[in-house]
Motif scaffolding. Structure first.
Motif, PDB file in Angstrom:
ATOM      1  N   GLY A   1      29.975 -16.677  54.173  1.00  0.00           N
ATOM      2  CA  GLY A   1      31.041 -15.663  53.895  1.00  0.00           C
ATOM      3  C   GLY A   1      31.789 -15.574  52.859  1.00  0.00           C
ATOM      4  N   ARG A   2      31.399 -15.835  52.373  1.00  0.00           N
ATOM      5  CA  ARG A   2      31.478 -16.114  50.707  1.00  0.00           C
ATOM      6  C   ARG A   2      30.815 -15.337  49.655  1.00  0.00           C
ATOM      7  NH1 ARG A   2      34.172 -22.260  48.737  1.00  0.00           N
ATOM      8  NH2 ARG A   2      34.909 -22.407  50.274  1.00  0.00           N
ATOM      9  N   LEU A   3      29.530 -14.894  50.146  1.00  0.00           N
ATOM     10  CA  LEU A   3      28.494 -14.135  49.375  1.00  0.00           C
ATOM     11  C   LEU A   3      28.806 -12.693  50.037  1.00  0.00           C
ATOM     12  CD1 LEU A   3      25.240 -15.905  50.403  1.00  0.00           C
ATOM     13  CD2 LEU A   3      26.933 -16.478  48.217  1.00  0.00           C
ATOM     14  N   PRO A   4      28.595 -11.798  49.222  1.00  0.00           N
ATOM     15  CA  PRO A   4      28.721 -10.692  49.773  1.00  0.00           C
ATOM     16  C   PRO A   4      27.418  -9.807  50.286  1.00  0.00           C
ATOM     17  CG  PRO A   4      27.707 -10.788  47.237  1.00  0.00           C
ATOM     18  CD  PRO A   4      27.968 -12.135  47.566  1.00  0.00           C
ATOM     19  N   GLY A   5      27.879  -8.549  50.905  1.00  0.00           N
ATOM     20  CA  GLY A   5      26.696  -8.292  51.592  1.00  0.00           C
ATOM     21  C   GLY A   5      25.581  -7.641  51.266  1.00  0.00           C
ATOM     22  N   LYS A   6      25.728  -7.860  50.269  1.00  0.00           N
ATOM     23  CA  LYS A   6      24.045  -7.167  49.624  1.00  0.00           C
ATOM     24  C   LYS A   6      23.320  -8.125  49.282  1.00  0.00           C
ATOM     25  CE  LYS A   6      22.200  -4.307  45.503  1.00  0.00           C
ATOM     26  NZ  LYS A   6      22.414  -3.882  44.482  1.00  0.00           N
ATOM     27  N   LEU A   7      23.787  -9.384  49.142  1.00  0.00           N
ATOM     28  CA  LEU A   7      22.874 -10.393  48.616  1.00  0.00           C
ATOM     29  C   LEU A   7      22.492 -11.050  49.720  1.00  0.00           C
ATOM     30  CD1 LEU A   7      22.534 -12.729  46.621  1.00  0.00           C
ATOM     31  CD2 LEU A   7      23.748 -13.491  46.760  1.00  0.00           C
ATOM     32  N   LYS A   8      23.533 -11.132  50.916  1.00  0.00           N
ATOM     33  CA  LYS A   8      23.255 -11.591  51.916  1.00  0.00           C
ATOM     34  C   LYS A   8      22.006 -10.307  52.724  1.00  0.00           C
ATOM     35  CE  LYS A   8      27.812 -13.045  53.992  1.00  0.00           C
ATOM     36  NZ  LYS A   8      28.402 -12.777  55.333  1.00  0.00           N
ATOM     37  N   ALA A   9      21.697  -9.534  52.986  1.00  0.00           N
ATOM     38  CA  ALA A   9      21.266  -8.494  53.713  1.00  0.00           C
ATOM     39  C   ALA A   9      19.068  -8.640  52.416  1.00  0.00           C
ATOM     40  CB  ALA A   9      20.819  -7.228  53.113  1.00  0.00           C
ATOM     41  N   CYS A  10      19.360  -8.935  51.050  1.00  0.00           N
ATOM     42  CA  CYS A  10      18.221  -9.640  50.185  1.00  0.00           C
ATOM     43  C   CYS A  10      18.201 -11.167  50.777  1.00  0.00           C
ATOM     44  CB  CYS A  10      18.584  -9.210  49.112  1.00  0.00           C
ATOM     45  SG  CYS A  10      17.086 -10.166  47.961  1.00  0.00           S
ATOM     46  N   LEU A  11      18.819 -11.747  50.854  1.00  0.00           N
ATOM     47  CA  LEU A  11      18.157 -13.319  51.368  1.00  0.00           C
ATOM     48  C   LEU A  11      18.098 -13.213  52.483  1.00  0.00           C
ATOM     49  CD1 LEU A  11      18.835 -16.279  50.295  1.00  0.00           C
ATOM     50  CD2 LEU A  11      20.499 -16.206  51.260  1.00  0.00           C
ATOM     51  N   ASP A  12      18.613 -12.530  53.472  1.00  0.00           N
ATOM     52  CA  ASP A  12      17.382 -11.785  54.900  1.00  0.00           C
ATOM     53  C   ASP A  12      16.038 -11.564  55.233  1.00  0.00           C
ATOM     54  OD1 ASP A  12      19.413 -13.679  56.139  1.00  0.00           O
ATOM     55  OD2 ASP A  12      20.701 -11.592  56.519  1.00  0.00           O
ATOM     56  N   GLU A  13      16.098 -10.594  54.222  1.00  0.00           N
ATOM     57  CA  GLU A  13      14.741  -9.951  53.995  1.00  0.00           C
ATOM     58  C   GLU A  13      13.866 -10.898  53.385  1.00  0.00           C
ATOM     59  OE1 GLU A  13      12.212  -7.372  53.591  1.00  0.00           O
ATOM     60  OE2 GLU A  13      12.968  -7.254  55.528  1.00  0.00           O
ATOM     61  N   VAL A  14      14.348 -11.262  52.588  1.00  0.00           N
ATOM     62  CA  VAL A  14      12.754 -12.462  52.107  1.00  0.00           C
ATOM     63  C   VAL A  14      12.674 -13.383  52.493  1.00  0.00           C
ATOM     64  CG1 VAL A  14      12.963 -13.826  50.061  1.00  0.00           C
ATOM     65  CG2 VAL A  14      14.306 -11.641  49.467  1.00  0.00           C
ATOM     66  N   VAL A  15      13.604 -14.345  53.456  1.00  0.00           N
ATOM     67  CA  VAL A  15      13.169 -15.486  54.293  1.00  0.00           C
ATOM     68  C   VAL A  15      12.364 -14.873  55.583  1.00  0.00           C
ATOM     69  CG1 VAL A  15      14.574 -17.336  55.271  1.00  0.00           C
ATOM     70  CG2 VAL A  15      15.059 -16.709  52.402  1.00  0.00           C
ATOM     71  N   CYS A  16      13.380 -13.706  55.769  1.00  0.00           N
ATOM     72  CA  CYS A  16      12.494 -13.771  57.815  1.00  0.00           C
ATOM     73  C   CYS A  16      11.156 -13.035  57.360  1.00  0.00           C
ATOM     74  CB  CYS A  16      13.383 -13.067  58.199  1.00  0.00           C
ATOM     75  SG  CYS A  16      15.362 -13.167  58.639  1.00  0.00           S
ATOM     76  N   ARG A  17      10.519 -12.449  56.160  1.00  0.00           N
ATOM     77  CA  ARG A  17      10.038 -12.067  55.495  1.00  0.00           C
ATOM     78  C   ARG A  17       9.264 -12.559  55.338  1.00  0.00           C
ATOM     79  NH1 ARG A  17       7.940  -6.421  52.308  1.00  0.00           N
ATOM     80  NH2 ARG A  17       5.820  -6.560  53.066  1.00  0.00           N
ATOM     81  N   GLY A  18       9.143 -13.833  54.904  1.00  0.00           N
ATOM     82  CA  GLY A  18       8.134 -14.475  54.496  1.00  0.00           C
ATOM     83  C   GLY A  18       7.541 -15.547  56.104  1.00  0.00           C
ATOM     84  N   LEU A  19       8.840 -15.291  57.063  1.00  0.00           N
ATOM     85  CA  LEU A  19       9.069 -16.211  58.121  1.00  0.00           C
ATOM     86  C   LEU A  19       8.335 -15.683  59.813  1.00  0.00           C
ATOM     87  CD1 LEU A  19      12.265 -18.190  57.701  1.00  0.00           C
ATOM     88  CD2 LEU A  19       9.732 -19.622  57.594  1.00  0.00           C
ATOM     89  N   ALA A  20       7.612 -14.501  58.610  1.00  0.00           N
ATOM     90  CA  ALA A  20       6.723 -13.878  60.242  1.00  0.00           C
ATOM     91  C   ALA A  20       5.984 -14.600  60.994  1.00  0.00           C
ATOM     92  CB  ALA A  20       6.846 -12.439  59.807  1.00  0.00           C
ATOM     93  N   ALA A  21       5.892 -14.630  62.196  1.00  0.00           N
ATOM     94  CA  ALA A  21       5.061 -15.103  62.867  1.00  0.00           C
ATOM     95  C   ALA A  21       3.764 -14.502  63.246  1.00  0.00           C
ATOM     96  CB  ALA A  21       5.824 -15.704  64.405  1.00  0.00           C
ATOM     97  N   ASP A  22       3.515 -13.048  62.612  1.00  0.00           N
ATOM     98  CA  ASP A  22       2.407 -12.813  62.558  1.00  0.00           C
ATOM     99  C   ASP A  22       2.272 -12.301  60.849  1.00  0.00           C
ATOM    100  OD1 ASP A  22       0.037 -10.634  62.335  1.00  0.00           O
ATOM    101  OD2 ASP A  22       1.450  -9.336  63.321  1.00  0.00           O
ATOM    102  N   PRO A  23       1.222 -13.628  59.900  1.00  0.00           N
ATOM    103  CA  PRO A  23       1.188 -13.159  59.351  1.00  0.00           C
ATOM    104  C   PRO A  23       1.159 -11.699  58.691  1.00  0.00           C
ATOM    105  CG  PRO A  23      -1.089 -13.723  59.809  1.00  0.00           C
ATOM    106  CD  PRO A  23      -0.382 -13.804  61.374  1.00  0.00           C
ATOM    107  N   ASN A  24       0.370 -10.879  59.290  1.00  0.00           N
ATOM    108  CA  ASN A  24       0.154  -9.590  58.689  1.00  0.00           C
ATOM    109  C   ASN A  24       1.946  -8.785  58.882  1.00  0.00           C
ATOM    110  OD1 ASN A  24      -2.708  -9.575  59.206  1.00  0.00           O
ATOM    111  ND2 ASN A  24      -2.318  -9.297  60.665  1.00  0.00           N
ATOM    112  N   GLU A  25       2.885  -9.410  58.605  1.00  0.00           N
ATOM    113  CA  GLU A  25       3.805  -9.447  58.845  1.00  0.00           C
ATOM    114  C   GLU A  25       4.238  -9.554  57.591  1.00  0.00           C
ATOM    115  OE1 GLU A  25       6.204  -9.041  61.942  1.00  0.00           O
ATOM    116  OE2 GLU A  25       5.022  -8.080  63.175  1.00  0.00           O
ATOM    117  N   ARG A  26       4.157 -10.605  56.635  1.00  0.00           N
ATOM    118  CA  ARG A  26       4.326 -11.026  55.532  1.00  0.00           C
ATOM    119  C   ARG A  26       4.825 -11.015  54.195  1.00  0.00           C
ATOM    120  NH1 ARG A  26       1.637 -16.688  57.608  1.00  0.00           N
ATOM    121  NH2 ARG A  26       2.688 -16.147  60.025  1.00  0.00           N
ATOM    122  N   TYR A  27       4.960 -10.896  53.027  1.00  0.00           N
ATOM    123  CA  TYR A  27       4.020 -10.419  52.281  1.00  0.00           C
ATOM    124  C   TYR A  27       2.548 -10.366  51.989  1.00  0.00           C
ATOM    125  CZ  TYR A  27       9.026 -10.878  50.597  1.00  0.00           C
ATOM    126  OH  TYR A  27      11.081  -9.963  51.162  1.00  0.00           O
ATOM    127  N   ALA A  28       2.179  -9.252  51.304  1.00  0.00           N
ATOM    128  CA  ALA A  28       0.884  -8.670  51.456  1.00  0.00           C
ATOM    129  C   ALA A  28       0.191  -9.304  50.018  1.00  0.00           C
ATOM    130  CB  ALA A  28       0.262  -7.435  51.667  1.00  0.00           C
TER     131      ALA A  28
END
Length: 281
Positions: A205-232
């Protein structure tokens, strides 16, 4: 001291890691190795600090403060850098990164992997014994027994981001299943989705929205169950982590978000002071 099975692959890995670890603070320095019957005894430089598993236990018992997102991202970037050394320079997959085989080196503020018993060259992972490095929650879905996919650089990416998720939220991703979420026997017929870290982060709640979005994008992409959806590539992954860290440092935020960033920096200073006092004691 580490004990590995005797064999050509073990000696190949040791030669590669000895060459790579020399002068690299992200990896333990291999001092010597000797054969003992059907085993190889490996001596590495002592890395001072608790295991990450021990540190997390201390946090859960309130004996240590939970690290701020800024500290977490700095630790994870260092660990990702160690993975790049393995993946890009040697073509090696660690395959079994988890809190028990990572040391929180407080002097250098790094997470240092200390066990390479499951590390394999990418081109020979098809010969990897069934189940090797696949018994833990932090192992990527493609390393789980019976998944039918060969491990690669993105497997280590999943493990590192699982660790990142736990440091941020105190929980293993996918409702505690981690990489085993792909196993039907573990899900018990339920469909389990990944909860974004910002929804479980204590101070979200204390983090700006832009930072929340960036954090979610990086973490969730790295945790994709399909390896092809992670960072190449490891480089693309590190660039994303760096961009997120810059936001946490306040380098790209507007004045309206300075309060949140100042709060994060204060937490860093508090933790640094605690670490220094514990070292002296």
């Amino acid at each position: 001291v580490h004990v590995l099975p005797h064999g050509r692959d073990t000696f190949r890995r040791l030669r590669l890691l000895t060459k790579l670890s020399s002068g690299q603070s992200q990896l333990p320095f291999i001092v010597d190795s000797v054969r003992r019957g059907d085993e190889v005894v490996v001596l590495t430089k002592w890395i001072e600090g608790p295991t990450l598993a021990e540190y997390l236990r201390q946090c859960r018992s309130a004996k240590e403060p939970w690290p701020s997102p800024l500290i977490v991202m700095n630790l994870v970037r260092g660990l990702a850098g160690a993975c790049r050394l393995l993946n890009e320079r040697l073509g090696v997959v660690h395959g079994d990164l988890h809190p028990d085989n990572l040391i929180l080196c407080r002097h250098t503020k790094r997470l240092v992997p200390i066990d390479f018993g499951s590390a394999w060259q990418i081109e020979v992972t098809r010969k990897k014994p069934s189940g090797d490095g696949a018994a833990r929650l932090y192992s990527a879905p493609e390393l789980q027994r019976g998944s039918g996919t060969m491990p690669g650089m993105r497997s280590d990416q999943f493990s590192v981001m699982s660790i990142c998720y736990e440091l941020l939220t105190g929980k293993v991703p996918y409702d505690g299943l981690g990489g085993r979420v792909v196993l039907a026997s573990e899900r018990e017929g339920q469909s389990i989705a990944l909860v974004a870290p910002s929804d479980a982060l204590k101070h979200a709640g204390r983090l700006p929205g832009k930072l929340k979005a960036c954090l979610d994008e990086v973490v969730c992409r790295g945790l994709a169950a399909d390896p092809n959806e992670r960072y190449a590539s490891t480089s693309a992954w590190l660039d994303a982590l760096q961009a997120c860290s810059q936001l946490l440092h306040g380098g790209r935020e507007t004045p309206t978000t300075n309060t949140a960033n100042s709060w994060l920096l204060r937490q860093v200073e508090k933790l640094d002071g605690l670490w220094q006092r514990k070292r002296k004691s």
